[in-house]
Design an enzyme around this catalytic site. Structure first.
Site, PDB file in Angstrom:
ATOM      1  N   ASP A   1      44.794  59.129  26.649  1.00  0.00           N
ATOM      2  CA  ASP A   1      46.552  59.020  26.755  1.00  0.00           C
ATOM      3  C   ASP A   1      47.094  59.732  28.822  1.00  0.00           C
ATOM      4  O   ASP A   1      48.123  59.197  28.396  1.00  0.00           O
ATOM      5  CB  ASP A   1      47.334  59.950  26.114  1.00  0.00           C
ATOM      6  CG  ASP A   1      46.890  61.815  26.082  1.00  0.00           C
ATOM      7  OD1 ASP A   1      45.461  61.614  27.040  1.00  0.00           O
ATOM      8  OD2 ASP A   1      47.285  62.664  25.719  1.00  0.00           O
ATOM      9  N   SER A   2      46.194  59.550  28.899  1.00  0.00           N
ATOM     10  CA  SER A   2      46.365  59.338  30.622  1.00  0.00           C
ATOM     11  C   SER A   2      46.653  58.347  30.783  1.00  0.00           C
ATOM     12  O   SER A   2      47.547  58.158  31.851  1.00  0.00           O
ATOM     13  CB  SER A   2      44.559  59.508  31.484  1.00  0.00           C
ATOM     14  OG  SER A   2      44.445  58.640  31.129  1.00  0.00           O
TER      15      SER A   2
ATOM     16  N   ASP B   1      42.645  57.670  22.391  1.00  0.00           N
ATOM     17  CA  ASP B   1      43.064  59.554  22.373  1.00  0.00           C
ATOM     18  C   ASP B   1      44.027  59.193  21.278  1.00  0.00           C
ATOM     19  O   ASP B   1      45.166  58.257  21.178  1.00  0.00           O
ATOM     20  CB  ASP B   1      43.696  59.779  23.793  1.00  0.00           C
ATOM     21  CG  ASP B   1      43.272  60.680  24.231  1.00  0.00           C
ATOM     22  OD1 ASP B   1      42.535  61.659  24.159  1.00  0.00           O
ATOM     23  OD2 ASP B   1      43.006  61.281  26.037  1.00  0.00           O
TER      24      ASP B   1
ATOM     25  N   LYS C   1      40.251  60.762  19.596  1.00  0.00           N
ATOM     26  CA  LYS C   1      39.983  62.020  20.288  1.00  0.00           C
ATOM     27  C   LYS C   1      41.771  62.635  20.040  1.00  0.00           C
ATOM     28  O   LYS C   1      42.706  61.743  20.279  1.00  0.00           O
ATOM     29  CB  LYS C   1      39.530  61.663  21.873  1.00  0.00           C
ATOM     30  CG  LYS C   1      39.835  62.920  22.422  1.00  0.00           C
ATOM     31  CD  LYS C   1      39.244  63.143  24.029  1.00  0.00           C
ATOM     32  CE  LYS C   1      39.543  62.542  25.217  1.00  0.00           C
ATOM     33  NZ  LYS C   1      41.122  63.238  25.571  1.00  0.00           N
TER      34      LYS C   1
ATOM     35  N   GLU D   1      43.196  66.840  20.935  1.00  0.00           N
ATOM     36  CA  GLU D   1      43.528  68.185  21.941  1.00  0.00           C
ATOM     37  C   GLU D   1      43.067  69.119  20.619  1.00  0.00           C
ATOM     38  O   GLU D   1      44.066  69.730  20.389  1.00  0.00           O
ATOM     39  CB  GLU D   1      44.061  67.720  22.806  1.00  0.00           C
ATOM     40  CG  GLU D   1      43.724  66.907  24.013  1.00  0.00           C
ATOM     41  CD  GLU D   1      44.818  67.275  25.556  1.00  0.00           C
ATOM     42  OE1 GLU D   1      45.533  68.234  25.273  1.00  0.00           O
ATOM     43  OE2 GLU D   1      45.198  65.913  26.314  1.00  0.00           O
TER      44      GLU D   1
ATOM     45  N   GLU E   1      36.955  69.776  30.233  1.00  0.00           N
ATOM     46  CA  GLU E   1      38.014  69.923  31.241  1.00  0.00           C
ATOM     47  C   GLU E   1      37.998  71.186  31.946  1.00  0.00           C
ATOM     48  O   GLU E   1      38.661  71.887  31.495  1.00  0.00           O
ATOM     49  CB  GLU E   1      38.925  68.606  30.489  1.00  0.00           C
ATOM     50  CG  GLU E   1      39.976  68.442  31.784  1.00  0.00           C
ATOM     51  CD  GLU E   1      41.293  67.079  31.789  1.00  0.00           C
ATOM     52  OE1 GLU E   1      41.519  66.548  30.646  1.00  0.00           O
ATOM     53  OE2 GLU E   1      42.038  66.986  32.406  1.00  0.00           O
TER      54      GLU E   1
HETATM   55  O1  KIV Z   1      43.361  61.024  28.335  1.00  0.00           O
HETATM   56  C1  KIV Z   1      42.212  60.614  29.246  1.00  0.00           C
HETATM   57  O2  KIV Z   1      42.150  60.027  30.163  1.00  0.00           O
HETATM   58  C2  KIV Z   1      41.019  62.063  29.085  1.00  0.00           C
HETATM   59  C3  KIV Z   1      39.893  62.112  30.162  1.00  0.00           C
HETATM   60  C4  KIV Z   1      40.889  63.052  30.902  1.00  0.00           C
HETATM   61  C5  KIV Z   1      39.259  63.365  29.127  1.00  0.00           C
HETATM   62  O3  KIV Z   1      42.109  62.575  27.678  1.00  0.00           O
END
Ligand code: KIV
Length: 274
Positions: free
Chosen positions: A49-50, A88, A118, A120, A186
């Site tokens: 989600d970055s 994510d 993924k 969090e 992280e």
């Molecule tokens: O969103 C993302 O790119 C991430 C990584 C930094 C692990 O969660």
């Protein structure tokens, strides 16, 4: 490659089985062209989600939607032949209940073709992780600095200094026990990352954590040096694409202004002879 000429895909049990073995290589990708570049070299490709901050200019990951993740996930899927693809779950699409998480994760898997999602969170998300895994949704967990909780954490600081370390260790143990197949650590101190890697039986994937993690992940734009202003201290830059791209753009602009932009004669020779 297998004997039939098909490229052998990386499987989830293979990744889970790499605990304490050959380090797992993971990069983010958000587009087909980048996915094609990373596929041969990475075991896992993360549609993180970055993407909200990196490609959409958002100030944090909080504004990322399920639709954005699905669109980028579909683009990445078209570029992958072998790496395991993880997408994510964005903020607000899984925290409310296990049922909400299942609906979001099932949609992401069905519409992108990813192998896992993924999410969090540690102890607080353990029951949700168990619910998803028991229903056929493999989960990569993410503890330590969890960017979706940036407001609660008060910024993007290193986590795990002092008493906080025990909480993060408990988070990692809880997600492992709940059935996550791997866990991203992280921005935690190296000593804490090492303790967690020792304590859990699933692979740890570090980002700004410790060289002793079972694998490493980076945001690809960071390691390619795409941004001049934003440069996380822990990121090793393997290229300076931002600087090189700007130099190329400036050279193009200069060529156009001086009317020396290459025309067909540079490609085909003297076009008046045709
Ligand atoms: O969103 C993302 O790119 C991430 C990584 C930094 C692990 O969660």
């Amino acid at each position: 490659m297998s004997g039939t000429g098909h490229i052998k895909s990386v499987t989830l049990p293979e990744i889970a089985g790499r605990k304490g073995g050959e380090p797992i290589v993971c990069l983010t990708a958000y587009t087909t062209s980048i996915a094609q570049l990373v596929d041969r070299h990475c075991d896992v490709v993360l549609v993180g989600d970055s993407v909200g901050m990196v490609l959409h200019g958002l100030p944090s990951t909080l504004g990322v939607t399920l639709e954005m993740m699905i669109l980028h996930g579909q683009a990445v899927r078209r570029g992958l032949e072998r790496a395991l693809m993880v997408v994510d779950l964005p903020f607000g699409t899984y925290e409310e209940s296990a049922a909400q998480a299942f609906r979001s994760a099932a949609r992401v898997m069905a519409e992108t073709g990813c192998e896992a999602v993924k999410l969090e969170g540690g102890v607080v998300m353990a029951e949700t992780i168990r619910f998803l895994v028991q229903r056929g949704i493999p989960v990569m967990a993410h503890v330590g600095l969890t960017p979706q909780a940036v407001n609660t954490l008060g910024g993007y600081k290193v986590q795990g200094r002092g008493a906080d370390a025990e909480r993060i260790l408990a988070d990692a143990k809880a997600v492992a026990e709940a059935g996550a197949f791997s866990v991203v650590l992280e921005k935690v101190t190296a000593s804490l990352a090492d303790r967690i890697t020792e304590a859990v039986d699933i692979p740890t994937i570090g980002i700004g954590a410790s060289v002793n993690c079972d694998g490493q992940v980076l945001v690809i734009e960071d390691m390619l040096g795409m941004f001049q202003e934003f440069q996380p201290k822990f990121v090793k830059r393997y290229a300076e694409l931002g600087r090189d791209a700007e130099a190329a753009i400036a050279a193009f602009a200069e060529d156009v202004r001086r009317r020396r932009f290459p025309g067909p004669e540079h490609v085909f020779g003297d076009t008046t002879q045709r």
